[in-house]
Design an enzyme around this catalytic site. Structure first.
Site, PDB file in Angstrom:
ATOM      1  N   ASP A  29       1.053  -1.108   0.219  1.00 38.59           N
ATOM      2  CA  ASP A  29       0.189  -0.516  -0.075  1.00 38.59           C
ATOM      3  C   ASP A  29       0.899   1.500  -0.167  1.00 38.59           C
ATOM      4  O   ASP A  29       2.198   1.163   0.277  1.00 38.59           O
ATOM      5  CB  ASP A  29      -0.588  -0.075   0.896  1.00 38.59           C
ATOM      6  CG  ASP A  29      -1.949   1.045   1.163  1.00 38.59           C
ATOM      7  OD1 ASP A  29      -2.920   1.599   0.198  1.00 38.59           O
ATOM      8  OD2 ASP A  29      -2.193   1.880   2.531  1.00 38.59           O
ATOM      9  N   SER A  30       0.038   2.387  -0.050  1.00 41.19           N
ATOM     10  CA  SER A  30       1.363   3.229  -0.486  1.00 41.19           C
ATOM     11  C   SER A  30       1.428   4.319   1.825  1.00 41.19           C
ATOM     12  O   SER A  30       2.466   4.718   1.698  1.00 41.19           O
ATOM     13  CB  SER A  30       0.222   4.843  -0.694  1.00 41.19           C
ATOM     14  OG  SER A  30      -0.874   4.503  -0.064  1.00 41.19           O
ATOM     15  N   CYS A  92      -4.239  -1.427  -2.847  1.00 41.73           N
ATOM     16  CA  CYS A  92      -4.665   0.810  -2.380  1.00 41.73           C
ATOM     17  C   CYS A  92      -5.303   0.199  -3.469  1.00 41.73           C
ATOM     18  O   CYS A  92      -5.238   0.149  -4.983  1.00 41.73           O
ATOM     19  CB  CYS A  92      -2.828   0.340  -2.813  1.00 41.73           C
ATOM     20  SG  CYS A  92      -3.134   2.220  -3.059  1.00 41.73           S
ATOM     21  N   GLU A 177      -2.971   8.840   8.005  1.00 38.67           N
ATOM     22  CA  GLU A 177      -1.399   8.606   7.769  1.00 38.67           C
ATOM     23  C   GLU A 177      -0.829  10.220   8.583  1.00 38.67           C
ATOM     24  O   GLU A 177       0.299   9.469   9.046  1.00 38.67           O
ATOM     25  CB  GLU A 177      -1.009   9.702   6.266  1.00 38.67           C
ATOM     26  CG  GLU A 177      -0.816   8.543   5.198  1.00 38.67           C
ATOM     27  CD  GLU A 177       0.020   7.129   5.254  1.00 38.67           C
ATOM     28  OE1 GLU A 177       0.912   7.892   5.442  1.00 38.67           O
ATOM     29  OE2 GLU A 177      -0.737   5.952   5.591  1.00 38.67           O
ATOM     30  N   CYS A 211     -11.064   2.773  -0.239  1.00 35.79           N
ATOM     31  CA  CYS A 211     -10.035   3.107  -0.171  1.00 35.79           C
ATOM     32  C   CYS A 211      -9.212   2.218   1.537  1.00 35.79           C
ATOM     33  O   CYS A 211      -9.820   2.071   1.987  1.00 35.79           O
ATOM     34  CB  CYS A 211      -9.961   4.473   0.412  1.00 35.79           C
ATOM     35  SG  CYS A 211      -8.087   5.063   1.371  1.00 35.79           S
ATOM     36  N   HIS A 213      -7.568   2.728   3.697  1.00 34.97           N
ATOM     37  CA  HIS A 213      -6.844   3.237   5.173  1.00 34.97           C
ATOM     38  C   HIS A 213      -8.531   3.888   5.311  1.00 34.97           C
ATOM     39  O   HIS A 213      -8.223   4.127   6.752  1.00 34.97           O
ATOM     40  CB  HIS A 213      -6.259   4.941   4.464  1.00 34.97           C
ATOM     41  CG  HIS A 213      -5.558   5.136   3.565  1.00 34.97           C
ATOM     42  ND1 HIS A 213      -5.009   4.748   3.656  1.00 34.97           N
ATOM     43  CD2 HIS A 213      -4.336   5.559   4.868  1.00 34.97           C
ATOM     44  CE1 HIS A 213      -3.459   4.819   2.637  1.00 34.97           C
ATOM     45  NE2 HIS A 213      -3.304   5.371   4.150  1.00 34.97           N
TER      46      HIS A 213
END
Ligand code: DGL
Length: 292
Positions: A29-30, A92, A177, A211, A213
């Protein structure tokens, strides 16, 4: 650089040794988001070895161009291959939407080997229509995922009678993040995007968190939605689809090593990754730094 008794991949400083005997599944993932998917994969398929990489140093990917997302993602895929992974799950949506096709259709054939890279959009699109009664679904994702139109296209293939209402939530990944997922700012931006979605499409009964996240905001998302709206995260869907893939591809399944190990890497600060990553993963994580 040091030798490792288990012959597993070892990272010391910016050097690593790649073992020919360890063939883990890669999960990418990012940043932290893929850990919400990895958590479900590891729970369902605990027998395999795994390597997780979060490219936190370059996250978020959500607002970046196709070329940049492809370049970053492909760099990370090549690293996974060097680490011995025959199979990588791109956990992701942004990278799945903007880089996966080029990787599968151009980059992997050019390598001329049998590595595989799978994404999260297709397995989600295959089942998401089963959750709705009203045939109205909301899809929340990054700007990159939404603008790619990938979910519209893929869901339409499997559920042509379902109307998909997309909305980009560009503030959510940065909030997560930066570890602000419990803050008042998070409340503000969660409410703002949900109000916007429901004012456009009041008959939605299912919302997909497109997403990886976003499950970190699940509590707040549910708080600002009427109870009749189901909120679907992808972790379990992707884990089930991977299990099915491995059953259908015994040559891949048998090439994976089954030591039940997990290694975590981040391109950013290791302590930050361990602090936040353990919340995403639901268990303590201990990452190593990777300099790409
Ligand atoms: N977890 C990524 C996704 O699913 C986050 C994207 C980002 O880095 O902006 O899209």
């Amino acid at each position: 650089m040091r030798k490792d008794k288990n012959l597993g991949p070892v990272l010391t400083g910016s050097f690593y040794i790649c073992s020919m005997q360890s063939h883990p599944i890669g999960v990418f993932d990012s940043g932290y988001g893929g850990l919400t998917v990895f958590k479900e994969i590891a729970a369902r398929l605990p027998q395999y070895d795994y390597i997780y990489l979060g490219d936190n140093g370059r996250a978020p990917y959500g607002n970046r161009s196709y070329d940049t997302v492809h370049q970053y993602t492909w760099e990370c895929m090549q690293w996974f291959f060097k680490m011995g992974c025959p199979l990588v799950i791109v956990a992701c949506n942004t990278a799945s939407a903007k880089a996966l096709r080029t990787i599968q259709q151009q980059d992997l054939p050019a390598l001329g080997n049998d590595k595989r890279v799978l994404g999260v959009i297709r397995p989600t699109a295959e089942v998401i229509g089963n959750y709705t009664q009203t045939k109205e679904i909301g899809v929340l994702g990054t700007k990159g995922t939404v603008n790619s139109g990938s979910y519209l296209l893929e869901i339409n293939k499997f559920f042509p009678d379902v109307n998909v209402h997309q909305l980009a939530c560009p503030m959510w990944v940065p909030i997560i993040e930066y570890g602000e997922y419990n803050s008042e700012a998070a409340d503000y931006f969660v409410k703002q995007y949900l109000d916007e979605l429901l004012s456009k499409a009041p008959n939605i009964d299912t919302i997909l968190l497109a997403c990886t996240h976003y499950p970190l905001l699940m509590g707040k998302i549910k708080k600002y939605l009427p109870e009749n709206i189901k909120v679907i995260a992808q972790g379990d869907i992707v884990a089930e689809s991977l299990e099915d893939y491995l059953t259908r591809h015994p040559e891949m399944e048998s090439s994976l090593t089954k030591g039940g190990s997990m290694q975590f890497f981040t391109t950013d600060d290791v302590n930050d990754f361990n602090d936040h990553g353990s919340i995403f993963f639901g268990k303590p994580v201990s990452a190593q730094h990777l300099h790409l």
